[in-house]
Design an enzyme around this catalytic site. Structure first.
Site, PDB file in Angstrom:
ATOM      1  N   SER A 198       0.915  -1.633   0.205  1.00  0.00           N
ATOM      2  CA  SER A 198       0.214   0.048  -0.075  1.00  0.00           C
ATOM      3  C   SER A 198       0.881   1.611  -0.249  1.00  0.00           C
ATOM      4  O   SER A 198       0.503   2.455  -0.554  1.00  0.00           O
ATOM      5  CB  SER A 198      -1.334  -0.156   1.061  1.00  0.00           C
ATOM      6  OG  SER A 198       0.099  -0.090   2.192  1.00  0.00           O
TER       7      SER A 198
ATOM      8  N   HIS B 111      -5.065  -3.092  -3.249  1.00  0.00           N
ATOM      9  CA  HIS B 111      -4.462  -2.374  -4.425  1.00  0.00           C
ATOM     10  C   HIS B 111      -4.608  -2.637  -4.786  1.00  0.00           C
ATOM     11  O   HIS B 111      -4.290  -2.205  -6.917  1.00  0.00           O
ATOM     12  CB  HIS B 111      -3.296  -1.977  -3.385  1.00  0.00           C
ATOM     13  CG  HIS B 111      -3.449  -0.157  -2.378  1.00  0.00           C
ATOM     14  ND1 HIS B 111      -4.157   0.472  -2.119  1.00  0.00           N
ATOM     15  CD2 HIS B 111      -3.158  -1.231  -1.188  1.00  0.00           C
ATOM     16  CE1 HIS B 111      -4.047   1.246  -1.211  1.00  0.00           C
ATOM     17  NE2 HIS B 111      -3.896   0.012  -0.548  1.00  0.00           N
TER      18      HIS B 111
ATOM     19  N   LYS C 103     -11.265   1.165  -2.191  1.00  0.00           N
ATOM     20  CA  LYS C 103     -10.948   1.464  -2.882  1.00  0.00           C
ATOM     21  C   LYS C 103     -10.922   0.941  -5.096  1.00  0.00           C
ATOM     22  O   LYS C 103     -11.215   2.521  -4.813  1.00  0.00           O
ATOM     23  CB  LYS C 103      -8.961   0.811  -3.091  1.00  0.00           C
ATOM     24  CG  LYS C 103      -8.767   1.385  -1.587  1.00  0.00           C
ATOM     25  CD  LYS C 103      -8.009   0.452  -0.710  1.00  0.00           C
ATOM     26  CE  LYS C 103      -7.309   1.017   0.575  1.00  0.00           C
ATOM     27  NZ  LYS C 103      -6.970  -0.051   1.324  1.00  0.00           N
TER      28      LYS C 103
HETATM   29  C1  LIG Z   1      -7.172   0.055   2.784  1.00  0.00           C
HETATM   30  C2  LIG Z   1      -6.093  -1.424   3.199  1.00  0.00           C
HETATM   31  C3  LIG Z   1      -7.489  -2.093   4.616  1.00  0.00           C
HETATM   32  C4  LIG Z   1      -8.281  -1.604   5.018  1.00  0.00           C
HETATM   33  O1  LIG Z   1      -9.040  -2.115   4.146  1.00  0.00           O
HETATM   34  P1  LIG Z   1     -10.194  -0.893   4.741  1.00  0.00           P
HETATM   35  O2  LIG Z   1     -11.668  -1.363   4.558  1.00  0.00           O
HETATM   36  O3  LIG Z   1      -9.612   0.685   4.504  1.00  0.00           O
HETATM   37  O4  LIG Z   1     -10.989  -0.675   6.225  1.00  0.00           O
HETATM   38  C5  LIG Z   1      -6.241  -3.602   4.248  1.00  0.00           C
HETATM   39  N1  LIG Z   1      -5.464  -3.408   3.822  1.00  0.00           N
HETATM   40  C6  LIG Z   1      -4.782  -2.963   2.773  1.00  0.00           C
HETATM   41  C7  LIG Z   1      -3.376  -3.807   2.415  1.00  0.00           C
HETATM   42  C8  LIG Z   1      -4.919  -1.497   2.496  1.00  0.00           C
HETATM   43  O5  LIG Z   1      -4.041  -1.165   1.913  1.00  0.00           O
END
Ligand SMILES: *Cc1c(COP(=O)(O)O)cnc(C)c1O
Length: 384
Positions: free
Chosen positions: A178, A206, A237
């Site tokens: 991330s 991602h 995302k």
């Molecule tokens: C953003 C993210 C999360 C968390 O997801 P949310 O739905 O925002 O709580 C978990 N794992 C990774 C790798 C992330 O980038």
């Protein structure tokens, strides 16, 4: 009424370290441009990689979903909060990931906490890439299993740790990392897991929607899906809405329904969010041009940033951090970019390791080439 202990010293220390975090209030939808403080900015810090967070069809699906199912689910999935849109979304996610089933969670953070804790516990071992997302690290710690970190993307180091492990061994990694935008070496990790009888869990928050012809993420581009029994994806995302899921076989999903506490003891997502996600998933799968356009923007940005002497990371994804090293420089460049109308967050420790403060530039299919050029121009000035 205050707490009986003093909170100020820790806050003062944060400020002194240049690590004090502050929020910006955004007065517009998420998009390539956002409104903050009455001014419009080019936005290079959201994870809305495909530009779906404010897509009219997704917004319409949210509205229709609310008209049919109301605003809230009213209960957890196991009580009576599991509504038709949740169920249809789970089926669509299972189909998308090519797995028997998928299970919806309210956030990615909760999906990770719930899955790891349901799969390993005291007497077991959890092994994590040291650059894993905070939610995965927390998941490992919370599980009660012995917690081991291996050097970033180093399967040989992982193998040495697996050799001394106890109980069930679960290897956990980000798919696309991330904060760096690079990818886990899935084939090597899968080989290493197989050799040691360990399980593999990949959180491709991602990569899903972004990588691969059909947006299937890192498991699609590497062809390693078959060897990843636990696949986690988030919906806030590339899919532009919110929530998350775990995909896998029947026994895995049933295990999570029975034992994942963050699944059981929390209110189900608002059904309209699930309805909106069904639409955004359809767009993400069907509109490959979004991924193609994004790749054009990524190449353009990388070429321009390299030309200007910025240190790029080995990333083929819309996460394009410019590593600058110390916190103050990162903040200064971020401020200078803002003066020129570009929002780029300075990411500092403890989110990233000491000495690796960076500007985390993220690109979106909703950006135009002129947005990328404007950012590069702003970087010209910020560099001085
Ligand atoms: C953003 C993210 C999360 C968390 O997801 P949310 O739905 O925002 O709580 C978990 N794992 C990774 C790798 C992330 O980038």
């Amino acid at each position: 009424m205050s707490l009986p202990w003093d909170l100020e010293p820790a806050l003062a220390e944060r400020r002194r370290q240049q690590r004090y975090r502050q929020r910006r209030t955004v007065d517009s939808p998420t998009g390539p441009a956002v409104t903050v403080d009455g001014r419009c900015w080019r936005n290079f810090c959201s994870n809305d990689y495909l530009g779906l967070a404010n897509h009219p069809d997704v917004v319409a699906a949210l509205r229709t979903g609310a008209e049919h199912y109301g605003a809230g689910s009213g209960a957890s999935h196991l009580v009576c909060g599991h509504q038709r849109p949740h169920h249809e979304l789970e089926e669509a996610l299972a189909d998308f990931t090519g797995r028997e089933r998928a299970l919806l969670f309210s956030t990615g953070y909760m999906a990770n906490l719930g899955a790891v804790s349901a799969l390993v516990g005291r007497g077991d071992t959890v092994l994590e890439d040291r650059l894993n997302h905070a939610s995965l690290l927390d998941a490992g710690l919370l599980s009660g299993a012995r917690f081991r970190r291996y050097a970033h993307a180093q399967s040989a180091h992982l193998a040495s740790k697996l050799a001394g492990g106890q109980g069930r061994q679960l290897v956990v990694t980000d798919g696309v990392f991330s904060m760096d935008g690079d990818a886990a070496p899935l084939a090597e990790l899968a080989d290493t897991c197989e050799a040691h009888g360990a399980g593999l869990m990949v959180d491709d928050a991602h990569g899903l929607g972004v990588l691969g012809e059909g947006g299937g993420g890192l498991v699609e581009t590497t062809g390693e899906g078959e060897r990843v029994p636990v696949l986690v994806g988030t919906l806030g995302k590339a899919f532009g809405t919110g929530g998350a899921f775990v995909a896998g076989d029947e026994a895995l999903i049933e295990t999570l329904i029975q034992f994942a506490r963050t699944y059981i003891y929390t209110t189900a997502l608002p059904p309209a969010v699930a309805a909106a996600t069904l639409k955004s998933l359809e767009l993400a799968r069907g509109e490959a041009w979004r991924r193609e356009h994004l790749q054009t923007l990524i190449s353009r940005f990388r070429a321009g940033a390299a030309e200007r002497g910025y240190q790029l990371m080995p990333s083929a994804t819309p996460i394009q951090p410019l590593q600058v090293g110390d916190d103050e420089t990162a903040l200064r460049i971020s401020d200078k970019l803002r003066e020129q109308g570009c929002l780029v967050t300075a990411i500092r420790p403890p989110t990233v390791p000491e000495g690796t403060a960076r500007l985390r530039v993220t690109l979106s299919a909703a950006h135009e080439e002129t947005d990328v050029d404007a950012l590069l121009e702003a970087l010209d000035h910020a560099h001085q």
